[in-house]
Design a protein around this motif. Sequence first.
Motif, PDB file in Angstrom:
ATOM      1  N   LYS A 257      -5.197 -18.031 -37.349  1.00 40.67           N
ATOM      2  CA  LYS A 257      -5.965 -17.555 -38.254  1.00 40.67           C
ATOM      3  C   LYS A 257      -6.946 -18.484 -39.068  1.00 40.67           C
ATOM      4  O   LYS A 257      -8.256 -18.132 -38.935  1.00 40.67           O
ATOM      5  N   GLU A 258      -6.475 -19.516 -38.977  1.00 40.32           N
ATOM      6  CA  GLU A 258      -7.573 -20.545 -39.486  1.00 40.32           C
ATOM      7  C   GLU A 258      -8.339 -21.192 -38.553  1.00 40.32           C
ATOM      8  O   GLU A 258      -9.378 -21.287 -38.941  1.00 40.32           O
ATOM      9  N   ALA A 259      -8.101 -21.425 -37.356  1.00 41.76           N
ATOM     10  CA  ALA A 259      -8.859 -21.866 -36.244  1.00 41.76           C
ATOM     11  C   ALA A 259     -10.074 -20.690 -35.780  1.00 41.76           C
ATOM     12  O   ALA A 259     -10.982 -21.196 -35.745  1.00 41.76           O
ATOM     13  N   TYR A 260      -9.605 -19.417 -35.737  1.00 40.21           N
ATOM     14  CA  TYR A 260     -10.357 -18.475 -35.129  1.00 40.21           C
ATOM     15  C   TYR A 260     -10.987 -17.336 -36.012  1.00 40.21           C
ATOM     16  O   TYR A 260     -11.704 -16.640 -35.767  1.00 40.21           O
ATOM     17  N   THR A 261     -10.176 -17.275 -37.080  1.00 40.46           N
ATOM     18  CA  THR A 261     -10.676 -16.339 -38.103  1.00 40.46           C
ATOM     19  C   THR A 261     -11.364 -16.811 -39.052  1.00 40.46           C
ATOM     20  O   THR A 261     -12.511 -16.345 -39.630  1.00 40.46           O
ATOM     21  N   ASN A 262     -10.799 -17.864 -39.819  1.00 38.13           N
ATOM     22  CA  ASN A 262     -11.586 -18.531 -40.788  1.00 38.13           C
ATOM     23  C   ASN A 262     -12.249 -19.574 -40.471  1.00 38.13           C
ATOM     24  O   ASN A 262     -12.996 -20.314 -41.419  1.00 38.13           O
ATOM     25  N   SER A 263     -12.805 -19.774 -39.086  1.00 41.25           N
ATOM     26  CA  SER A 263     -13.593 -20.653 -38.615  1.00 41.25           C
ATOM     27  C   SER A 263     -13.377 -22.184 -39.134  1.00 41.25           C
ATOM     28  O   SER A 263     -14.317 -22.996 -39.556  1.00 41.25           O
ATOM     29  N   SER A 264     -11.969 -22.535 -39.273  1.00 40.82           N
ATOM     30  CA  SER A 264     -11.705 -23.784 -39.428  1.00 40.82           C
ATOM     31  C   SER A 264     -10.987 -24.443 -38.304  1.00 40.82           C
ATOM     32  O   SER A 264      -9.662 -24.755 -38.491  1.00 40.82           O
ATOM     33  N   TYR A 265     -11.714 -24.646 -37.329  1.00 42.18           N
ATOM     34  CA  TYR A 265     -11.030 -24.999 -36.245  1.00 42.18           C
ATOM     35  C   TYR A 265     -10.612 -26.533 -36.149  1.00 42.18           C
ATOM     36  O   TYR A 265      -9.243 -26.714 -35.658  1.00 42.18           O
TER      37      TYR A 265
END
Length: 297
Positions: A257-265
Motif C-alpha cells: 500500500k505504501e509503495a503502490y497506493t500511497n506513491s511512497s516507493y
Amino acid sequence: MDNRKGRGRFIFFCLAPAVILFIIFLIIPTIDVFRMSLYKWGGYTDHKTFVGLQNFTKLFQSEKFYQTFQNSVLLIVVVSIVTFAFALLFASMLSREKLIGQNFFRIIFYIPNILSIVVISAIFSAIYDPNNGLLNAFLNLFRSASSDPILWLGDQKIVIYSLCGAMVWQAIGYYMVMYMASMANIPESLYESAELEGASRRHQFFAITIPLIWTNIRTTLTFFIISTINMSFLFVMAMTGGGPDGATEVFLSYMYKEAYTNSSYGYGMAIGVVVFLFSFALAAVLNAVTRREHLEY
C-alpha cells in the motif's frame, strides 16, 4: 586431464543458466530494494531524492508499522503452532492407526493445498458471513435467537484469528503428507519393542516418532514460518484488505500500500528491507534453536 576438463565444462554449462537466472531475478532485485530504500521516490516519475536512512527513521517511528509487526508475528506464531500440531497428529493417526478409508482421508486433507488462495478466501468469507454464514448458523443452535451475529471479519478483536483459521486449513494437508512419508520409514519393530516395554501410544509418539522425524520437522518449520509472511499477504488482500482499521495489516500488505497506493516507493522499499532482514534473522534463530543431534535407525 581431458576427461576432467570435459566434465568441468559440462557442469559449468549445466549450472550457468540457473546461476544467471538466480542473479538476474533474485540477487539484482534484492540489491535494488536496498538501494531504493535510501531514496524518496513516488515510483512513477524520474525524480528521485537521496534521503539516506530517513525512510527507516520514519518507519521505526510509525505506530502503524508496529501494528503490522504485531499482526505478522501473531500470525506466524499461532498459525505455525496449530498447523504443525494438527499435521503431526493427523499424520500419526493415518500412519499408525488402522482406519477405514485412510486413502480417502489423505486425499481430502490434501485438497486445500491445491486450491488457490482466492478460492480458499472466498470459501471462508462465505463461512464467516455474519448473516448467512455456516459458522454463525451453527453457533446460533446454541445461542439465543435475539443475539447479534458475530462479525468474524469485522470485529477488530477476532478478525486476525479468523484469518488464522483459513491459513491453517490451507496448510495442514501438505505438511501432514510430508510427515506421513517420514513416518513410513520408521521401522515397525521400534514400536513393537516399545509396546512390549509397556509404553503408551502417546509416549511412543514423543519418544520415537518425533525424534526420528525431527530433521523433517525442522526443515518444514523453517520453510513454513518464512512462507507464512508471504501467504498472510495473499489472505489479507483477498479477505480483509488489511481492515477493519488496520487490524489485519501485515508486513507485505503495508509495504504494498505504501509503495503502490500511497506513491511512497522508497518508503515501501524500506519496509521490504526490514521484512527481508527479519525473515533472515528469524530463519537463523529457528535453525539454531531447533538444532538437535541427528538420530539414525
